[in-house]
Design a protein around this motif. Sequence first.
Motif: not given
Length: 85
Positions: A20-24
């Motif tokens: 999720e952090t990578e996608m953000e």
Amino acid sequence: MAANTTPAGIEKEQAFGMAETEMEYRVELFNRLGQTCFNKCVDKRYKESELNMGENSCIDRCVSKYWQVNSMIGQMLSAGGRPPM
């Protein structure tokens, strides 16, 4: 048996949180890239509905340089802050 499933559950939560952090991060990077190159290359007074050759070339160079710099920074960070050799 419940004790054996807890670490796997935590690992899945961590993996999901990291994804999720990578996608953000990727969305933010893409938005910054688009905004930066648009502001740099596209005339503020729209004269045509399509990008002209100069704007297209500028955007191509801007995006290419942006990705190169992003890649170099990623390599430096993964190498512990040292410049790539």
